[in-house]
Design an enzyme around this catalytic site. Sequence first.
Site, mmCIF file in Angstrom:
data_model
loop_
_atom_site.group_PDB
_atom_site.id
_atom_site.type_symbol
_atom_site.label_atom_id
_atom_site.label_comp_id
_atom_site.label_asym_id
_atom_site.label_seq_id
_atom_site.Cartn_x
_atom_site.Cartn_y
_atom_site.Cartn_z
ATOM 1 N N ASP A 1 -18.889 -14.693 23.138
ATOM 2 C CA ASP A 1 -18.102 -13.943 22.144
ATOM 3 C C ASP A 1 -18.092 -12.480 22.582
ATOM 4 O OD1 ASP A 1 -16.813 -12.975 19.892
ATOM 5 O OD2 ASP A 1 -18.454 -13.403 18.499
ATOM 6 N N CYS B 1 -1.396 5.956 7.016
ATOM 7 C CA CYS B 1 -2.772 5.546 7.298
ATOM 8 C C CYS B 1 -2.846 4.845 8.643
ATOM 9 C CB CYS B 1 -3.245 4.616 6.196
ATOM 10 S SG CYS B 1 -4.849 3.881 6.483
ATOM 11 N N CYS C 1 0.839 -1.194 0.000
ATOM 12 C CA CYS C 1 0.000 0.000 0.000
ATOM 13 C C CYS C 1 0.879 1.251 0.000
ATOM 14 C CB CYS C 1 -0.887 -0.005 1.232
ATOM 15 S SG CYS C 1 -1.811 1.518 1.436
ATOM 16 N N CYS D 1 -8.194 1.262 -1.052
ATOM 17 C CA CYS D 1 -7.561 0.483 0.019
ATOM 18 C C CYS D 1 -7.546 -0.982 -0.408
ATOM 19 C CB CYS D 1 -8.366 0.649 1.298
ATOM 20 S SG CYS D 1 -7.877 -0.516 2.581
ATOM 21 N N CYS E 1 -3.560 -0.045 8.938
ATOM 22 C CA CYS E 1 -2.733 -1.250 9.043
ATOM 23 C C CYS E 1 -1.503 -0.966 9.888
ATOM 24 C CB CYS E 1 -2.263 -1.696 7.663
ATOM 25 S SG CYS E 1 -3.574 -2.300 6.604
ATOM 26 N N CYS F 1 -11.672 -11.676 20.963
ATOM 27 C CA CYS F 1 -10.901 -10.781 20.108
ATOM 28 C C CYS F 1 -9.791 -10.107 20.911
ATOM 29 C CB CYS F 1 -11.816 -9.735 19.474
ATOM 30 S SG CYS F 1 -12.753 -8.793 20.668
ATOM 31 N N GLU G 1 -27.860 -10.291 24.022
ATOM 32 C CA GLU G 1 -27.088 -9.190 23.434
ATOM 33 C C GLU G 1 -27.627 -7.875 23.987
ATOM 34 O OE1 GLU G 1 -24.594 -8.365 21.130
ATOM 35 O OE2 GLU G 1 -25.308 -6.314 21.386
ATOM 36 N N GLN H 1 -20.268 -9.044 10.314
ATOM 37 C CA GLN H 1 -18.838 -9.339 10.326
ATOM 38 C C GLN H 1 -18.198 -8.811 9.042
ATOM 39 O OE1 GLN H 1 -16.982 -10.636 12.634
ATOM 40 N NE2 GLN H 1 -18.496 -11.390 14.109
#
Length: 506
Positions: free
Chosen positions: A411, A80, A74, A189, A83, A438, A362, A312
């Site tokens: 999750d 940016c 990139c 991107c 990433c 995560c 949730e 997702q």
Amino acid sequence: MMDVKKNDRFTVVIEDISQDGSGIGKLDGYIWFIKDTVTGDVVEARAMKMKKSYGFARLEKVVKPSPNRIEPVCPVARQCGGCQLQAMSYQEQLRFKENKVYNNLLRIGGFYNLRRAAQAGEADREEGNVGRGSAEDAKAIDFLPIMGMDNPWRYRNKAQFPFGEDREGHVVTGFYAGRTHVIIPQEDCLLGVEENREILAVIKEHMRQFQIPPYNEQKQEGLVRHALIRKGFRTGELMVCLVINGRRLPGKEQLVERLCRLKGMASISYSINTERNNVIMGKEIVNLYGPEYITDYIGDIQYRISPLSFYQVNPVQTEKLYGTALEYAGLTGDETVWDLYCGIGTISLFLAEKARKVYGVEIIPEAIRDARENARINGIENVEFFVGKAEEVLPRWYEKNRSRADVIVVDPPRKGCDPVCLDTIVQMQPEKVVYVSCDSATLARDLRYLCDRGFEVEKVRCCDMFGWTGHVETVVLLTQKNSMSSSIYERSRTLFTGQEGAGKQQ
Ligand code: SAH
């Protein structure tokens, strides 16, 4: 060492990578964090900010590249904020992510009995990492190889492009530089779909023709704030939603007409956001074309995705991640399953096909509305969804019904599970807990909590959903440590009382 002053240049070897993807180098015991570097690089860096025992420096020159260094593909990789690992080969990223999870489980969770046969890309290297005491006092935990992407580019099905003006007054769009609201122009991107560029070109041309100014955050003037673009990877359907600082979009018919020339265009709308805040989407959506949603699939489950829905962003890897969660749940069709932190019910619906009954919990009401709608369009009737905090809904439900669960899937967001939620899980005595995470630091903390209360970890597997960034997802299977003895206990209770204990649900 501390004679290095701000703006001084120095040469250092990168020895490791921090949790968030910065390279780490040491000079006389002082630690430097240097972004955009890779373990094994020798770099020249410039001191930027110094604390007592560590500092931050900027990469100036790679003196000797690591074998795992690649030329970032990139062109705006360094500016940016998206990433962090563009200079690291994909294989090395997978190793980095695996190591991060492994080390957190070891150091924070105290799981010394992890057994890793081979690491990503090193099928035959036997790691000498069966930690102390593993064989004698604890069953080994299988730490399985990370699930990487077949192609780590163009995996994102969603992008939100901010609009602004450059110094010459031209409309620009792209991405925010790290931790700022400065727009780095970049319309293609490489993590996003190719259609983004064409769509942005149409929007910019439309703004030029109708003299529509982009929004200016400081002055709170101008109209176009963001463009949300989504694509259903299986269906090819495209969605465009412009976020505007006003109630009216000039020339909307012409915009629709132009966008509809693009193949797959299925939903066009705008969202009204006149607030001065960091929230991208406004609550009110004005539909311009199509049914206000696009459709996509994960596995055989169909999803309706509206501009405001959560979905997702990497559907291909999501299928692998949740497929693994389903495999770990080991359902036979007879089980009662809870899916805590269920979002729009992606995991719940996956599980429902194989379970007797699934309950989802949730906190966000709109997500539950989508979850119910997704159950309905798929004809899935054995799921029930609750709005609320997992740590409130689950204890209340258990208090009232006193029935246990066979499998509980969690999750949670990055902060992990609330202890009240974990305590209730312990009380409900599920045979299995499947933890999808995560954030491996809170994962390690929560796994330790459960393992101190009757569970043991069987398997751990990472999944890369966000290549070129430092994020990594993990799925873990826990089982009851003494599930044999607890079932014997249940049986003997039945013998004594002549009735089923607080066991299986009726
Ligand atoms: N599996 C879900 C995504 C889970 S992300 C899916 O595929 O849709 C974590 C979710 O937890 C988010 O949707 C967030 O809104 C929800 N959440 C955060 N705190 C919560 C809490 N205390 N109780 C229940 N849900 C919570």
